[in-house]
Write a protein that holds these residues in place. Sequence first.
Motif, PDB file in Angstrom:
ATOM      1  N   GLU A 187      -7.620  -1.799 -10.965  1.00 56.87           N
ATOM      2  CA  GLU A 187      -7.970  -2.302  -9.670  1.00 56.87           C
ATOM      3  C   GLU A 187      -8.473  -3.200  -9.564  1.00 56.87           C
ATOM      4  OE1 GLU A 187      -8.826  -0.114  -6.706  1.00 56.87           O
ATOM      5  OE2 GLU A 187      -7.806   1.271  -8.623  1.00 56.87           O
ATOM      6  N   ASP A 240       0.572   2.207 -13.269  1.00 60.67           N
ATOM      7  CA  ASP A 240      -0.545   1.152 -12.753  1.00 60.67           C
ATOM      8  C   ASP A 240      -2.117   0.774 -13.259  1.00 60.67           C
ATOM      9  OD1 ASP A 240      -3.068   0.670 -10.449  1.00 60.67           O
ATOM     10  OD2 ASP A 240      -2.539   1.600  -9.240  1.00 60.67           O
ATOM     11  N   ARG A 299      -0.581  -3.966  -5.377  1.00 57.02           N
ATOM     12  CA  ARG A 299      -1.313  -3.079  -6.043  1.00 57.02           C
ATOM     13  C   ARG A 299      -0.554  -3.491  -7.628  1.00 57.02           C
ATOM     14  NH1 ARG A 299      -4.942  -0.075  -5.945  1.00 57.02           N
ATOM     15  NH2 ARG A 299      -5.636   0.607  -8.391  1.00 57.02           N
ATOM     16  N   TYR A 339       1.033  -1.157  -0.399  1.00 60.33           N
ATOM     17  CA  TYR A 339       0.399   0.049   0.115  1.00 60.33           C
ATOM     18  C   TYR A 339       1.454   1.319  -0.042  1.00 60.33           C
ATOM     19  CZ  TYR A 339       1.055   0.606   5.191  1.00 60.33           C
ATOM     20  OH  TYR A 339       1.459   0.704   6.213  1.00 60.33           O
ATOM     21  N   ALA A 353      -5.268  -5.390  -8.882  1.00 57.37           N
ATOM     22  CA  ALA A 353      -4.682  -4.794  -6.826  1.00 57.37           C
ATOM     23  C   ALA A 353      -5.957  -5.705  -6.318  1.00 57.37           C
ATOM     24  CB  ALA A 353      -5.511  -3.298  -6.773  1.00 57.37           C
TER      25      ALA A 353
END
Length: 309
Positions: A119, A116, A134, A44, A122
């Motif tokens: 979601e 990234d 992630r 995180y 992740a």
Amino acid sequence: MEQALKIQSIFIYPIKSCRGISISQATVTQTGFEWDRYWLVVNYKGRAYTQKVEPKLALVESELPKEAFLEDWKPTKNSFLVVRAPGMSPLKISLTKPSSVAEGVSMWEWTGSAFDEGEEAAKWFSDYLGKESRLVRFNKDTETRPSPPEYAAGYTTTFANTFPFMVASQASLDKLNTILAEPVLINRFRPNILVDNCDPFGEDLWDEIKINDLVFQGVRLCSRCKLPTVNQETGVPDAAAEPIETLMKFRSDKVLMPHKKPQGKVFFGKDMVWNWNITNNQGKGNKTIKVGDSISVLRMISSVSEVAV
């Protein structure tokens, strides 16, 4: 007649510290093989997870399209990295560039931004590891991660430990396995290139080698952490810390370099860079190497005690 050195296996590890892929050919780039350590699982705070802390990563498998290993191949919207792990549904990651960027990603000495992967990825890794995670991808367009300049000034890598390539030999593994009570597989050591027809630990002395038209520079012996103690089939660390304990007896700096102050290091394999800026015309010529290709040793170091570590 002595047999010529040749490439026995080529491995890439698309996600840092997850299971590798054995492939028949790979494209050489300045930062390592195409697709090698492009992705990283972070916590995180954006800090890297590896098997040293999360040995379950050993069971995470990656699959890339077969055409991904062809030189100059470009992904389309239908190209995916497929990730699998025990008890988990497959995760599909588009190989086209993500639009989202994560800031403050860190691995060892490096901090920067990365793509990234969103979601769904992740949640997948968070569920698998049981903690907030992630998945990020190295952004070659905006980021550079230099290899240690005291060994390889001007060279960079992605999420590999320190250098773009690591080379080991089958003979070195065979030698180790004659001593170990329980033999281990080469996947404990995670090389990119596994060499056949080499003397045990002969790779220690390679200062410069040539594969096809590509020249690689040996920069230092590969110092091993505790990751090789993790069984790559079970994701469980060895209770007796093997094979590191056995390697310490004949592959430590204390044994190999008795004239130097020992730092508790143990070695298996040779870290290397591709001499793209010295001996190759960058952007010209074939940059694919294949299993079965011959290896020429252009320059050797006279003694292991003189090798950089």
